[in-house]
Design a protein around this motif. Structure first.
Motif, PDB file in Angstrom:
ATOM      1  N   LYS A   1       0.871  -1.247  -0.073  1.00 59.10           N
ATOM      2  CA  LYS A   1       0.129   0.127  -0.042  1.00 59.10           C
ATOM      3  C   LYS A   1       0.884   1.213   0.169  1.00 59.10           C
ATOM      4  CE  LYS A   1      -4.493   1.519   1.585  1.00 59.10           C
ATOM      5  NZ  LYS A   1      -5.590   1.137   2.315  1.00 59.10           N
ATOM      6  N   ILE A   2       2.176   1.236   0.533  1.00 58.14           N
ATOM      7  CA  ILE A   2       2.946   2.435   0.619  1.00 58.14           C
ATOM      8  C   ILE A   2       3.137   2.984  -0.761  1.00 58.14           C
ATOM      9  CG2 ILE A   2       3.639   2.281   3.159  1.00 58.14           C
ATOM     10  CD1 ILE A   2       6.328   0.927   1.951  1.00 58.14           C
ATOM     11  N   LYS A   3       3.148   1.931  -1.611  1.00 57.00           N
ATOM     12  CA  LYS A   3       3.579   2.417  -3.063  1.00 57.00           C
ATOM     13  C   LYS A   3       2.576   3.194  -3.953  1.00 57.00           C
ATOM     14  CE  LYS A   3       6.333  -1.785  -2.948  1.00 57.00           C
ATOM     15  NZ  LYS A   3       6.238  -3.349  -3.742  1.00 57.00           N
TER      16      LYS A   3
ATOM     17  N   THR B   1      11.696   5.938   7.245  1.00 50.94           N
ATOM     18  CA  THR B   1      10.458   5.069   7.705  1.00 50.94           C
ATOM     19  C   THR B   1       9.890   4.213   6.710  1.00 50.94           C
ATOM     20  OG1 THR B   1       9.781   6.880   9.093  1.00 50.94           O
ATOM     21  CG2 THR B   1       8.021   5.408   8.383  1.00 50.94           C
ATOM     22  N   VAL B   2       9.915   4.696   5.369  1.00 51.10           N
ATOM     23  CA  VAL B   2       9.416   3.724   4.263  1.00 51.10           C
ATOM     24  C   VAL B   2      10.531   2.721   4.443  1.00 51.10           C
ATOM     25  CG1 VAL B   2       9.314   3.559   1.761  1.00 51.10           C
ATOM     26  CG2 VAL B   2       8.491   5.753   3.010  1.00 51.10           C
TER      27      VAL B   2
ATOM     28  N   LEU C   1      13.971  -2.736   2.910  1.00 47.78           N
ATOM     29  CA  LEU C   1      14.939  -2.285   1.772  1.00 47.78           C
ATOM     30  C   LEU C   1      15.627  -0.808   1.826  1.00 47.78           C
ATOM     31  CD1 LEU C   1      13.139  -3.801  -1.145  1.00 47.78           C
ATOM     32  CD2 LEU C   1      14.867  -5.086  -0.237  1.00 47.78           C
ATOM     33  N   ARG C   2      16.566  -0.828   1.342  1.00 48.74           N
ATOM     34  CA  ARG C   2      17.179   0.507   1.233  1.00 48.74           C
ATOM     35  C   ARG C   2      16.517   1.282  -0.116  1.00 48.74           C
ATOM     36  NH1 ARG C   2      17.855   2.436   6.079  1.00 48.74           N
ATOM     37  NH2 ARG C   2      19.686   1.247   7.164  1.00 48.74           N
TER      38      ARG C   2
ATOM     39  N   LYS D   1       4.221   5.585  -5.798  1.00 57.15           N
ATOM     40  CA  LYS D   1       5.265   5.132  -6.745  1.00 57.15           C
ATOM     41  C   LYS D   1       6.624   4.977  -6.161  1.00 57.15           C
ATOM     42  CE  LYS D   1       2.828   6.501 -10.935  1.00 57.15           C
ATOM     43  NZ  LYS D   1       2.763   7.110 -11.847  1.00 57.15           N
ATOM     44  N   LEU D   2       6.774   4.629  -4.786  1.00 59.12           N
ATOM     45  CA  LEU D   2       8.048   4.713  -4.047  1.00 59.12           C
ATOM     46  C   LEU D   2       9.123   4.028  -4.801  1.00 59.12           C
ATOM     47  CD1 LEU D   2       6.736   4.640  -0.485  1.00 59.12           C
ATOM     48  CD2 LEU D   2       7.343   6.735  -1.671  1.00 59.12           C
ATOM     49  N   PRO D   3      10.369   4.611  -4.953  1.00 52.62           N
ATOM     50  CA  PRO D   3      11.333   3.816  -5.732  1.00 52.62           C
ATOM     51  C   PRO D   3      12.198   2.869  -4.870  1.00 52.62           C
ATOM     52  CG  PRO D   3      12.242   5.992  -5.049  1.00 52.62           C
ATOM     53  CD  PRO D   3      10.803   5.967  -4.525  1.00 52.62           C
ATOM     54  N   LEU D   4      11.581   1.696  -4.575  1.00 50.61           N
ATOM     55  CA  LEU D   4      12.439   0.720  -3.827  1.00 50.61           C
ATOM     56  C   LEU D   4      13.308   0.109  -4.575  1.00 50.61           C
ATOM     57  CD1 LEU D   4       9.234  -1.194  -2.220  1.00 50.61           C
ATOM     58  CD2 LEU D   4      10.822   0.608  -1.341  1.00 50.61           C
TER      59      LEU D   4
END
Length: 301
Positions: free
Chosen positions: A214-216, A237-238, A244-245, A295-298
């Motif tokens: 969901k955080i994405k 936090t993310v 993951l970094r 769209k967090l860049p994991l």
């Protein structure tokens, strides 16, 4: 959601997975010295499912509940060790950590229960032992076809194939370990990770998978943040949730593109170096447009 409760079901239970992130560690509220999640039966006096859940959480932990969403309904047979048939309606709650006043209630790091899920510093210490144990289990299959199928499942769930590690498969990994008899809930006292009552660890795994996904695409991470924060605190936090970094420049660029945060005009001078700008979540973004995703860049590198 409509739930049909038949006469052979003893009762309906409400379970809360309450999550906070403290000092870059995801934490979950537990009772019974960390062995269970806050829970209780849905009673006739409860006005609604949520009001019933809030009442049980308040009674068991003294914590007020903020953000809350329904997670999943668990109704499998043989979920409880006493054999009682129970429907469990679970909820995911997000907030800031504060002390629980009741005896036996307290915050625990969720990686205590899932040590193989934290890849921020590379492969966890237990990873090789888990893979070895799973492969040994796969090799005990009744025939070659079943053994091959097990090996494929292990490779997919734990990122041993070309697809790499997928942080969203938390539940699949736990269920695979359960099937292989490698966790305490499966009767293995030497199993990996801290155990929990009945299937509470499975419920926690479901919540982790939901939140990681969901955080994405929704800005729920801000439910875990103070009113003002630095971009590095937000990134950490993310990362804590995802295990993951992230790429620092990509993360900051994305925050700018998504227009999710705004500067407060103040700085944090306690960062140990150059004062960092303080930001806050732009709540009006939810009114201005329907979010297509954060769209967090994991980074899986």
């Amino acid at each position: 959601m409509i739930i049909n409760v038949t006469s052979d079901i003893a009762h309906t239970e409400l379970i809360a997975v309450l999550v906070a992130v403290t000092l870059e560690e995801p934490r979950v509220m537990t009772i019974s010295q960390g062995a269970a999640l806050p829970s209780g039966p849905f009673e006739t006096g409860h006005r609604s499912l949520q009001s019933g859940l809030r009442a049980w959480v308040q009674a068991q932990t003294t914590l007020p509940l903020g953000y809350l969403e329904q997670l999943y309904t668990f109704a499998d047979r043989d979920r409880h060790p006493d054999g009682q048939r129970t429907i469990s309606i679970s909820y995911l709650g997000l907030g800031r950590e504060n002390p629980a006043a009741q005896g036996g209630a307290g915050w625990r790091g969720w990686y205590d229960y899932f040590p193989w899920e934290d890849h921020r510093q590379g492969e966890p210490a237990c990873f090789d032992a888990i893979i070895k144990a799973l492969k040994n289990w796969a090799n005990t299959a009744d025939d070659a076809e079943q053994a091959s199928y097990r090996h494929r499942r292990i490779a997919f769930a734990f990122g041993l194939d070309e697809g790499g590690w997928n942080e969203d498969l938390t539940l699949q990994r736990y269920e695979l370990l359960f099937e292989a008899g490698l966790v305490k809930e499966a009767g293995n006292e030497n199993g990996f990770g801290a155990g929990m009552f009945a299937d509470h660890r499975r419920i926690l795994a479901t919540a982790i998978a939901r939140l990681r996904a969901k955080i994405k695409y929704r800005p729920v991470v801000f439910e875990l943040m103070p009113e003002t924060f630095t971009l590095l605190q937000l990134q950490r936090t993310v990362e804590a949730l995802a295990g993951l970094r992230l790429h620092k420049q990509n993360f900051r660029r994305l925050m700018e593109q998504q227009n999710l945060v705004e500067e407060t005009g103040d700085s944090d001078s306690e960062t140990g170096g150059r004062p960092a700008k303080l930001f806050r979540f732009r709540h009006t973004i939810l009114e201005e447009r329907a979010l297509t995703g954060s769209k967090l860049p994991l980074s899986r590198g």
